[in-house]
Design a protein around this motif. Structure first.
Motif, PDB file in Angstrom:
ATOM      1  N   GLU A  64      13.033  -3.205  -4.968  1.00 56.49           N
ATOM      2  CA  GLU A  64      11.421  -4.552  -4.212  1.00 56.49           C
ATOM      3  C   GLU A  64      11.450  -3.621  -3.072  1.00 56.49           C
ATOM      4  OE1 GLU A  64      10.443  -8.508  -3.285  1.00 56.49           O
ATOM      5  OE2 GLU A  64      11.735  -8.514  -3.977  1.00 56.49           O
ATOM      6  N   ASN A  65      12.707  -3.768  -1.692  1.00 53.40           N
ATOM      7  CA  ASN A  65      12.283  -3.425  -0.882  1.00 53.40           C
ATOM      8  C   ASN A  65      12.067  -1.319  -0.561  1.00 53.40           C
ATOM      9  OD1 ASN A  65      13.777  -5.396   0.901  1.00 53.40           O
ATOM     10  ND2 ASN A  65      15.626  -4.583   0.967  1.00 53.40           N
ATOM     11  N   ALA A  66      12.292  -1.059  -1.785  1.00 58.10           N
ATOM     12  CA  ALA A  66      12.169   0.719  -1.879  1.00 58.10           C
ATOM     13  C   ALA A  66      10.127   0.153  -2.331  1.00 58.10           C
ATOM     14  CB  ALA A  66      12.763   1.473  -2.792  1.00 58.10           C
ATOM     15  N   VAL A  67       9.858  -0.130  -2.646  1.00 52.37           N
ATOM     16  CA  VAL A  67       8.310  -0.358  -3.323  1.00 52.37           C
ATOM     17  C   VAL A  67       7.927  -1.093  -2.121  1.00 52.37           C
ATOM     18  CG1 VAL A  67       7.089  -2.002  -4.784  1.00 52.37           C
ATOM     19  CG2 VAL A  67       8.792  -0.957  -6.153  1.00 52.37           C
ATOM     20  N   ASN A  68       8.293  -1.607  -1.580  1.00 48.38           N
ATOM     21  CA  ASN A  68       7.486  -1.919  -0.342  1.00 48.38           C
ATOM     22  C   ASN A  68       7.418  -0.513   0.794  1.00 48.38           C
ATOM     23  OD1 ASN A  68       6.505  -4.757  -0.889  1.00 48.38           O
ATOM     24  ND2 ASN A  68       9.172  -5.755  -0.892  1.00 48.38           N
ATOM     25  N   ASP A  69       8.422  -0.337   0.847  1.00 48.62           N
ATOM     26  CA  ASP A  69       8.777   0.322   1.780  1.00 48.62           C
ATOM     27  C   ASP A  69       7.399   1.710   1.635  1.00 48.62           C
ATOM     28  OD1 ASP A  69      10.597   0.442   2.956  1.00 48.62           O
ATOM     29  OD2 ASP A  69      12.711   0.400   2.448  1.00 48.62           O
ATOM     30  N   PHE A  70       7.314   2.297   0.129  1.00 46.61           N
ATOM     31  CA  PHE A  70       6.786   3.389   0.029  1.00 46.61           C
ATOM     32  C   PHE A  70       5.407   3.064   0.123  1.00 46.61           C
ATOM     33  CE2 PHE A  70       3.786   4.813  -3.681  1.00 46.61           C
ATOM     34  CZ  PHE A  70       4.224   6.012  -3.660  1.00 46.61           C
ATOM     35  N   ILE A  71       4.932   1.719  -0.606  1.00 49.27           N
ATOM     36  CA  ILE A  71       3.232   1.144  -0.610  1.00 49.27           C
ATOM     37  C   ILE A  71       3.446   1.034   1.936  1.00 49.27           C
ATOM     38  CG2 ILE A  71       2.185  -1.386  -0.112  1.00 49.27           C
ATOM     39  CD1 ILE A  71       3.024  -1.156  -2.610  1.00 49.27           C
ATOM     40  N   ASN A  72       4.247   0.511   2.219  1.00 51.57           N
ATOM     41  CA  ASN A  72       4.080   0.746   3.996  1.00 51.57           C
ATOM     42  C   ASN A  72       3.486   2.054   4.721  1.00 51.57           C
ATOM     43  OD1 ASN A  72       4.126  -2.290   3.311  1.00 51.57           O
ATOM     44  ND2 ASN A  72       6.333  -2.017   4.100  1.00 51.57           N
ATOM     45  N   HIS A  73       4.435   2.722   3.987  1.00 49.76           N
ATOM     46  CA  HIS A  73       4.152   4.185   3.896  1.00 49.76           C
ATOM     47  C   HIS A  73       3.110   4.714   3.765  1.00 49.76           C
ATOM     48  CE1 HIS A  73       5.303   8.691   5.296  1.00 49.76           C
ATOM     49  NE2 HIS A  73       5.108   9.136   4.056  1.00 49.76           N
ATOM     50  N   ARG A  74       2.019   4.303   2.554  1.00 56.66           N
ATOM     51  CA  ARG A  74       1.043   4.812   2.652  1.00 56.66           C
ATOM     52  C   ARG A  74       0.135   4.140   2.913  1.00 56.66           C
ATOM     53  NH1 ARG A  74       1.498   9.050  -0.335  1.00 56.66           N
ATOM     54  NH2 ARG A  74       3.284   9.513  -1.631  1.00 56.66           N
ATOM     55  N   LEU A  75       0.288   2.585   2.875  1.00 53.99           N
ATOM     56  CA  LEU A  75      -1.275   2.368   3.939  1.00 53.99           C
ATOM     57  C   LEU A  75      -1.352   2.573   5.239  1.00 53.99           C
ATOM     58  CD1 LEU A  75      -0.472  -1.450   2.842  1.00 53.99           C
ATOM     59  CD2 LEU A  75      -2.693  -0.126   1.908  1.00 53.99           C
ATOM     60  N   ASP A  76       0.747   3.113   5.875  1.00 51.01           N
ATOM     61  CA  ASP A  76       0.242   4.244   7.039  1.00 51.01           C
ATOM     62  C   ASP A  76      -0.480   4.702   7.225  1.00 51.01           C
ATOM     63  OD1 ASP A  76       0.877   1.357   8.228  1.00 51.01           O
ATOM     64  OD2 ASP A  76       3.728   2.678   8.315  1.00 51.01           O
ATOM     65  N   ALA A  77      -0.209   5.925   6.401  1.00 50.74           N
ATOM     66  CA  ALA A  77      -0.958   7.140   6.302  1.00 50.74           C
ATOM     67  C   ALA A  77      -2.463   6.896   5.540  1.00 50.74           C
ATOM     68  CB  ALA A  77      -0.130   7.982   4.998  1.00 50.74           C
ATOM     69  N   LEU A  78      -3.078   6.174   5.496  1.00 52.67           N
ATOM     70  CA  LEU A  78      -3.901   5.386   4.757  1.00 52.67           C
ATOM     71  C   LEU A  78      -4.805   5.095   6.698  1.00 52.67           C
ATOM     72  CD1 LEU A  78      -6.441   5.708   2.659  1.00 52.67           C
ATOM     73  CD2 LEU A  78      -5.464   3.206   2.298  1.00 52.67           C
ATOM     74  N   ASN A  79      -4.392   4.340   6.610  1.00 51.20           N
ATOM     75  CA  ASN A  79      -4.984   4.125   8.069  1.00 51.20           C
ATOM     76  C   ASN A  79      -5.197   5.123   9.122  1.00 51.20           C
ATOM     77  OD1 ASN A  79      -5.468   1.102   7.503  1.00 51.20           O
ATOM     78  ND2 ASN A  79      -2.986   0.578   7.828  1.00 51.20           N
ATOM     79  N   LEU A  80      -3.899   6.267   8.933  1.00 50.99           N
ATOM     80  CA  LEU A  80      -3.962   6.836  10.210  1.00 50.99           C
ATOM     81  C   LEU A  80      -5.313   8.156   9.666  1.00 50.99           C
ATOM     82  CD1 LEU A  80       0.096   7.827  10.871  1.00 50.99           C
ATOM     83  CD2 LEU A  80      -1.671   6.748  12.485  1.00 50.99           C
ATOM     84  N   TRP A  81      -5.387   8.014   8.475  1.00 53.76           N
ATOM     85  CA  TRP A  81      -7.176   9.042   7.942  1.00 53.76           C
ATOM     86  C   TRP A  81      -8.358   8.321   7.932  1.00 53.76           C
ATOM     87  CZ3 TRP A  81     -10.249   8.540   3.571  1.00 53.76           C
ATOM     88  CH2 TRP A  81     -10.770   9.592   3.272  1.00 53.76           C
TER      89      TRP A  81
END
Length: 202
Positions: A64-81
């Motif tokens: 769950e932590n790994a999935v949350n970290d992955f999703i948060n990382h993708r969301l951060d990248a999407l927000n930056l884009w």
């Protein structure tokens, strides 16, 4: 003999009592051993199940932590884009605002469609008028050229009639003018047909 028999009976009773006691003690020991082994097995099994549950909980937490970290990382990248592209950011904010305010968004969409429709109609009218001018320009040029030639011809014929004063030239001029009027009428008919064709094509 009686005493011997009684002693023998007592010995047998004693021996059988001892045997029964021995068998009972052995059975009790065996039962205690079985119960103890069962308890140990039960405790071991419970410990194993508890360890498995802890391991499963740890694994699920890690996943769950790994999935949350992955999703948060993708969301951060999407927000930056999105922040790097203001038009997309503005569009997303507009869509969110439209979802939050449905009545205003419907009114704005209808107004936008109406304005776009009016712009398209105006643009199509401009294109139609441009095509009409393009198609009728040669005929108008010929018409103005014929008017100019008619004026020069009339000046020339007026000079010739004033100089000569002959009647046949006036008749010929009248025929030419009549013929020119017929040609002008044909040009107008052709222009009208072209206008009708352009309108029907549209």
């Amino acid at each position: 003999m009686t005493q011997t028999a009684e002693k023998a009976v007592d010995n047998i009773s004693l021996a059988s009592g001892k045997a029964v006691n021995t068998i009972a003690e052995t059975a009790k020991q065996a039962e205690d051993s079985i119960v103890e082994k069962f308890d140990k097995s039960k405790n071991y099994l419970e410990d194993t199940i508890q360890k498995a549950e802890q391991l499963s909980a740890t694994a699920s937490t890690a996943i769950e932590n790994a999935v949350n970290d992955f999703i948060n990382h993708r969301l951060d990248a999407l927000n930056l884009w999105i922040e790097a592209h203001p038009a997309i950011s503005w569009t997303i904010k507009s869509v969110i605002w439209g979802v939050d305010h449905p009545i205003y968004s419907i009114v704005i969409i209808l107004l936008t469609i109406f304005i776009l429709w009016q712009l398209i109609k105006t643009f199509s009218r401009l294109i139609e008028q441009g095509l009409l001018v393009t198609l009728t320009a040669p005929f108008k040029f010929l018409q103005s050229l014929s008017k100019f030639s008619f004026k020069s011809l009339s000046i020339f014929t007026d000079n010739s009639t004033s100089d000569l004063g002959s009647q046949p030239n006036n008749e010929r001029l009248a025929k030419l003018l009549t013929r020119l009027e017929v040609i002008k009428q044909e040009q107008n008919d052709i222009l009208q047909q072209i206008t009708n064709l352009v309108s029907s094509t549209k």
